[in-house]
Design an enzyme around this catalytic site. Structure first.
Site, PDB file in Angstrom:
ATOM      1  N   HIS A   1       0.841  -1.206   0.000  1.00 42.75           N
ATOM      2  CA  HIS A   1       0.000   0.000   0.000  1.00 42.75           C
ATOM      3  C   HIS A   1       0.879   1.260   0.000  1.00 42.75           C
ATOM      4  O   HIS A   1       0.585   2.232  -0.694  1.00 42.75           O
ATOM      5  CB  HIS A   1      -0.880   0.049   1.257  1.00 42.75           C
TER       6      HIS A   1
ATOM      7  N   LYS B   1     -15.916  -6.790   6.617  1.00 40.81           N
ATOM      8  CA  LYS B   1     -14.646  -7.534   6.716  1.00 40.81           C
ATOM      9  C   LYS B   1     -14.234  -7.799   8.159  1.00 40.81           C
ATOM     10  O   LYS B   1     -13.250  -8.487   8.387  1.00 40.81           O
ATOM     11  CB  LYS B   1     -13.529  -6.732   6.038  1.00 40.81           C
TER      12      LYS B   1
ATOM     13  N   ARG C   1      -1.979  -5.466  -8.578  1.00 39.85           N
ATOM     14  CA  ARG C   1      -0.806  -6.274  -8.239  1.00 39.85           C
ATOM     15  C   ARG C   1      -0.569  -7.370  -9.265  1.00 39.85           C
ATOM     16  O   ARG C   1       0.540  -7.605  -9.692  1.00 39.85           O
ATOM     17  CB  ARG C   1      -0.985  -6.924  -6.853  1.00 39.85           C
TER      18      ARG C   1
ATOM     19  N   SER D   1      -3.339  -7.794   3.287  1.00 38.39           N
ATOM     20  CA  SER D   1      -3.424  -7.579   4.735  1.00 38.39           C
ATOM     21  C   SER D   1      -3.747  -8.887   5.450  1.00 38.39           C
ATOM     22  O   SER D   1      -3.214  -9.157   6.537  1.00 38.39           O
ATOM     23  CB  SER D   1      -4.485  -6.526   5.039  1.00 38.39           C
TER      24      SER D   1
HETATM   25  N1  COA Z   1      -0.307  -4.033  -1.444  1.00 38.26           N
HETATM   26  C1  COA Z   1      -0.654  -4.936  -0.534  1.00 38.26           C
HETATM   27  N2  COA Z   1      -1.903  -5.380  -0.360  1.00 38.26           N
HETATM   28  C2  COA Z   1      -2.830  -4.874  -1.174  1.00 38.26           C
HETATM   29  C3  COA Z   1      -2.537  -3.936  -2.165  1.00 38.26           C
HETATM   30  C4  COA Z   1      -1.209  -3.514  -2.283  1.00 38.26           C
HETATM   31  N3  COA Z   1      -0.837  -2.625  -3.196  1.00 38.26           N
HETATM   32  N4  COA Z   1      -3.675  -3.635  -2.812  1.00 38.26           N
HETATM   33  C5  COA Z   1      -4.644  -4.371  -2.242  1.00 38.26           C
HETATM   34  N5  COA Z   1      -4.124  -5.115  -1.253  1.00 38.26           N
HETATM   35  C6  COA Z   1      -4.809  -6.081  -0.423  1.00 38.26           C
HETATM   36  C7  COA Z   1      -5.615  -5.420   0.653  1.00 38.26           C
HETATM   37  O1  COA Z   1      -4.854  -5.289   1.843  1.00 38.26           O
HETATM   38  C8  COA Z   1      -6.771  -6.365   0.816  1.00 38.26           C
HETATM   39  O2  COA Z   1      -6.377  -7.400   1.682  1.00 38.26           O
HETATM   40  P1  COA Z   1      -7.458  -8.168   2.563  1.00 38.26           P
HETATM   41  O3  COA Z   1      -8.570  -8.589   1.656  1.00 38.26           O
HETATM   42  O4  COA Z   1      -6.683  -9.270   3.102  1.00 38.26           O
HETATM   43  O5  COA Z   1      -7.916  -7.162   3.597  1.00 38.26           O
HETATM   44  C9  COA Z   1      -6.964  -6.976  -0.557  1.00 38.26           C
HETATM   45  O6  COA Z   1      -5.734  -6.790  -1.215  1.00 38.26           O
HETATM   46  C10 COA Z   1      -8.054  -6.341  -1.340  1.00 38.26           C
HETATM   47  O7  COA Z   1      -7.746  -4.958  -1.413  1.00 38.26           O
HETATM   48  P2  COA Z   1      -8.816  -3.904  -1.913  1.00 38.26           P
HETATM   49  O8  COA Z   1      -9.392  -4.360  -3.183  1.00 38.26           O
HETATM   50  O9  COA Z   1      -8.187  -2.554  -1.884  1.00 38.26           O
HETATM   51  O10 COA Z   1      -9.935  -4.060  -0.869  1.00 38.26           O
HETATM   52  P3  COA Z   1     -10.114  -3.266   0.387  1.00 38.26           P
HETATM   53  O11 COA Z   1     -11.031  -4.008   1.270  1.00 38.26           O
HETATM   54  O12 COA Z   1      -8.809  -2.867   0.977  1.00 38.26           O
HETATM   55  O13 COA Z   1     -10.864  -1.946  -0.169  1.00 38.26           O
HETATM   56  C11 COA Z   1     -12.715  -0.634  -0.939  1.00 38.26           C
HETATM   57  C12 COA Z   1     -12.077  -2.014  -0.869  1.00 38.26           C
HETATM   58  C13 COA Z   1     -12.841  -0.015   0.424  1.00 38.26           C
HETATM   59  C14 COA Z   1     -11.838   0.283  -1.798  1.00 38.26           C
HETATM   60  C15 COA Z   1     -14.092  -0.777  -1.629  1.00 38.26           C
HETATM   61  O14 COA Z   1     -14.804  -1.801  -0.956  1.00 38.26           O
HETATM   62  C16 COA Z   1     -14.906   0.495  -1.579  1.00 38.26           C
HETATM   63  O15 COA Z   1     -14.663   1.430  -2.306  1.00 38.26           O
HETATM   64  N6  COA Z   1     -15.893   0.531  -0.665  1.00 38.26           N
HETATM   65  C17 COA Z   1     -16.761   1.668  -0.502  1.00 38.26           C
HETATM   66  C18 COA Z   1     -18.161   1.359  -0.994  1.00 38.26           C
HETATM   67  C19 COA Z   1     -18.308   1.738  -2.446  1.00 38.26           C
HETATM   68  O16 COA Z   1     -18.105   2.856  -2.861  1.00 38.26           O
HETATM   69  N7  COA Z   1     -18.687   0.745  -3.255  1.00 38.26           N
HETATM   70  C20 COA Z   1     -18.878   0.955  -4.678  1.00 38.26           C
HETATM   71  C21 COA Z   1     -17.635   0.629  -5.430  1.00 38.26           C
HETATM   72  S1  COA Z   1     -17.789  -0.958  -6.164  1.00 38.26           S
END
Ligand code: COA
Length: 168
Positions: free
Chosen positions: A17, A41, A90, A128
């Site tokens: 991140h 989550k 990624r 994560s």
């Molecule tokens: N390095 C390391 N880990 C990474 C990464 C990176 N560059 N990018 C993503 N990851 C990991 C995250 O830590 C996460 O791990 P986990 O599932 O074990 O917690 C996983 O990959 C998925 O990441 P991500 O896709 O960013 O999911 P998230 O839960 O961190 O975030 C939101 C998702 C919050 C951005 C999304 O749900 C959102 O926008 N929610 C708001 C509601 C909304 O607007 N919805 C409409 C849009 S569809």
């Protein structure tokens, strides 16, 4: 002034991140890291704990700020007058989910673009959940997350062990 929002759960933030944040801070005038409360989550860390961890790590980046949000990310982007959402891709397997999310966000807010960056390949496997799992099993996390995150994981595990009467 071009602002982007980098949303995620960050439970906890990893070097992957941080790599995305550093890249985004060079592209945009202002970058807001937006922490989703994400009750679905069931995050290990509270939103305030996640925010404090990130703020400590970005204190040298003058144009990066950190907020907590609920609800739609595009609503935050509109409030902040941001022109873009920043996301990291990624691996190829991230693409389909990111594609769906970007198009959903575009249909909700056509003026807001999603901009993708590729984090360093060293972190392409990282998530994560993997970090939390490796920590719980006693793995060395020093190449995956910064020291302040390891300290927070240690404190959290100790507190949880204390509340269940187990040894940390
Ligand atoms: N390095 C390391 N880990 C990474 C990464 C990176 N560059 N990018 C993503 N990851 C990991 C995250 O830590 C996460 O791990 P986990 O599932 O074990 O917690 C996983 O990959 C998925 O990441 P991500 O896709 O960013 O999911 P998230 O839960 O961190 O975030 C939101 C998702 C919050 C951005 C999304 O749900 C959102 O926008 N929610 C708001 C509601 C909304 O607007 N919805 C409409 C849009 S569809």
């Amino acid at each position: 002034m071009r602002e982007a929002i980098y949303p995620g759960t960050f439970d906890p933030i990893t070097y992957g991140h941080l790599d995305v944040i550093r890249r985004g801070s060079k592209i945009f005038d202002q970058l807001t890291v937006a922490i989703a409360r994400h009750p679905v989550k069931e995050p290990l860390f509270t939103p305030d704990e996640r925010k404090a961890m990130i703020e400590y790590l970005v204190k040298d980046l003058q144009n990066v700020s950190v907020v907590i949000f609920d609800g739609l990310i595009v609503n935050l982007a509109k409030e902040e007058k941001a022109c873009a959402l920043l996301r990291g891709i990624r691996t190829f397997s991230d693409f389909e989910y990111e594609f769906q999310m970007a198009l959903t966000n575009r249909s909700l807010a056509p003026d807001i673009e999603t901009v993708f960056v590729m984090p360093a390949e060293d972190f392409s496997f990282l998530s994560s959940s993997m970090v939390k799992q490796a920590f719980a099993l006693g793995g060395d996390l020093s190449r995956l997350v910064p020291k302040n995150v390891i300290d927070c994981l240690r404190r959290k595990l100790k507190r949880e062990a204390g509340s269940t009467g187990k040894e940390a």
